[in-house]
Design a protein around this motif. Structure first.
Motif, PDB file in Angstrom:
ATOM      1  N   GLY A 126       0.954  -1.218   0.161  1.00  0.00           N
ATOM      2  CA  GLY A 126       0.358   0.313  -0.467  1.00  0.00           C
ATOM      3  C   GLY A 126       0.747   1.609   0.158  1.00  0.00           C
ATOM      4  O   GLY A 126       0.782   1.824  -0.490  1.00  0.00           O
ATOM      5  N   HIS A 127       1.929   1.260   0.455  1.00  0.00           N
ATOM      6  CA  HIS A 127       2.575   2.029   0.983  1.00  0.00           C
ATOM      7  C   HIS A 127       3.602   2.891  -0.453  1.00  0.00           C
ATOM      8  O   HIS A 127       3.514   4.201  -0.974  1.00  0.00           O
ATOM      9  CB  HIS A 127       4.006   2.347   1.868  1.00  0.00           C
ATOM     10  CG  HIS A 127       4.842   3.230   2.182  1.00  0.00           C
ATOM     11  ND1 HIS A 127       4.352   4.579   3.035  1.00  0.00           N
ATOM     12  CD2 HIS A 127       6.223   3.583   1.930  1.00  0.00           C
ATOM     13  CE1 HIS A 127       5.414   5.175   2.197  1.00  0.00           C
ATOM     14  NE2 HIS A 127       6.739   4.415   1.997  1.00  0.00           N
ATOM     15  N   GLU A 128       3.910   1.672  -1.053  1.00  0.00           N
ATOM     16  CA  GLU A 128       4.662   1.873  -2.648  1.00  0.00           C
ATOM     17  C   GLU A 128       3.493   2.323  -3.392  1.00  0.00           C
ATOM     18  O   GLU A 128       3.728   2.574  -4.058  1.00  0.00           O
ATOM     19  CB  GLU A 128       5.196   0.459  -2.869  1.00  0.00           C
ATOM     20  CG  GLU A 128       6.846   0.271  -2.198  1.00  0.00           C
ATOM     21  CD  GLU A 128       7.817   0.646  -2.387  1.00  0.00           C
ATOM     22  OE1 GLU A 128       7.690   1.026  -3.841  1.00  0.00           O
ATOM     23  OE2 GLU A 128       8.995   0.204  -1.548  1.00  0.00           O
ATOM     24  N   PRO A 130      -4.784   1.670  -3.166  1.00  0.00           N
ATOM     25  CA  PRO A 130      -4.864   1.075  -4.006  1.00  0.00           C
ATOM     26  C   PRO A 130      -6.569   1.153  -3.436  1.00  0.00           C
ATOM     27  O   PRO A 130      -7.442   1.052  -4.590  1.00  0.00           O
ATOM     28  CB  PRO A 130      -5.051  -0.199  -3.849  1.00  0.00           C
ATOM     29  CG  PRO A 130      -3.415   0.058  -2.315  1.00  0.00           C
ATOM     30  CD  PRO A 130      -3.624   0.983  -1.909  1.00  0.00           C
ATOM     31  N   THR A 131      -7.391   1.480  -2.867  1.00  0.00           N
ATOM     32  CA  THR A 131      -9.072   1.223  -2.582  1.00  0.00           C
ATOM     33  C   THR A 131      -9.548   2.739  -3.418  1.00  0.00           C
ATOM     34  O   THR A 131     -10.577   2.941  -4.413  1.00  0.00           O
ATOM     35  CB  THR A 131      -9.505   1.430  -1.219  1.00  0.00           C
ATOM     36  OG1 THR A 131      -8.843   0.142  -0.648  1.00  0.00           O
ATOM     37  CG2 THR A 131     -10.845   2.210  -1.085  1.00  0.00           C
ATOM     38  N   ARG A 132      -8.899   3.759  -3.073  1.00  0.00           N
ATOM     39  CA  ARG A 132      -8.871   4.590  -4.387  1.00  0.00           C
ATOM     40  C   ARG A 132      -9.229   4.543  -5.108  1.00  0.00           C
ATOM     41  O   ARG A 132      -9.683   5.688  -5.863  1.00  0.00           O
ATOM     42  CB  ARG A 132      -8.771   6.202  -3.037  1.00  0.00           C
ATOM     43  CG  ARG A 132      -8.751   7.260  -3.781  1.00  0.00           C
ATOM     44  CD  ARG A 132     -10.425   8.324  -3.358  1.00  0.00           C
ATOM     45  NE  ARG A 132     -10.624   9.384  -3.446  1.00  0.00           N
ATOM     46  CZ  ARG A 132     -11.701   9.390  -4.655  1.00  0.00           C
ATOM     47  NH1 ARG A 132     -12.570   8.534  -4.532  1.00  0.00           N
ATOM     48  NH2 ARG A 132     -11.646  10.243  -4.926  1.00  0.00           N
ATOM     49  N   ALA A 186       2.903   5.865  -3.173  1.00  0.00           N
ATOM     50  CA  ALA A 186       3.902   6.787  -3.661  1.00  0.00           C
ATOM     51  C   ALA A 186       4.047   6.889  -5.102  1.00  0.00           C
ATOM     52  O   ALA A 186       4.583   8.011  -5.075  1.00  0.00           O
ATOM     53  CB  ALA A 186       4.971   5.791  -3.041  1.00  0.00           C
ATOM     54  N   PHE A 187       3.785   5.566  -6.006  1.00  0.00           N
ATOM     55  CA  PHE A 187       3.709   5.976  -7.081  1.00  0.00           C
ATOM     56  C   PHE A 187       2.596   6.243  -7.600  1.00  0.00           C
ATOM     57  O   PHE A 187       2.226   7.249  -8.464  1.00  0.00           O
ATOM     58  CB  PHE A 187       3.871   4.529  -7.107  1.00  0.00           C
ATOM     59  CG  PHE A 187       3.962   4.053  -8.818  1.00  0.00           C
ATOM     60  CD1 PHE A 187       4.933   4.441 -10.407  1.00  0.00           C
ATOM     61  CD2 PHE A 187       2.600   3.805  -9.739  1.00  0.00           C
ATOM     62  CE1 PHE A 187       4.755   4.113 -11.095  1.00  0.00           C
ATOM     63  CE2 PHE A 187       3.052   3.907 -11.283  1.00  0.00           C
ATOM     64  CZ  PHE A 187       4.349   4.139 -12.078  1.00  0.00           C
TER      65      PHE A 187
END
Length: 56
Positions: A18-20, A29-31, A23-24
């Motif tokens: 989720g953090h990566e 991911p949900t949004r 950042a990308f």
């Protein structure tokens, strides 16, 4: 071990993925899924329309 979208990039837990991802993309991911679904509803037939999304 969790695998990223390409199944070639291992993540040791969901938090790291989720953090990566955020950042990308700048989105969680949900949004990202929410924004993409809204975009596809507003732009039917777009080239992204055939790309897979995670199952509900």
């Amino acid at each position: 071990m969790t695998y990223g979208p390409t199944s070639q990039l291992p993540y040791f837990d969901q938090a790291h993925f989720g953090h990566e991802f955020r950042a990308f993309t700048g989105l969680t991911p949900t949004r990202y899924v929410e924004v993409r679904r809204r975009f596809l509803r507003e732009h039917p037939g777009h080239a992204l329309d055939g790309w897979p999304l995670p199952a509900d």
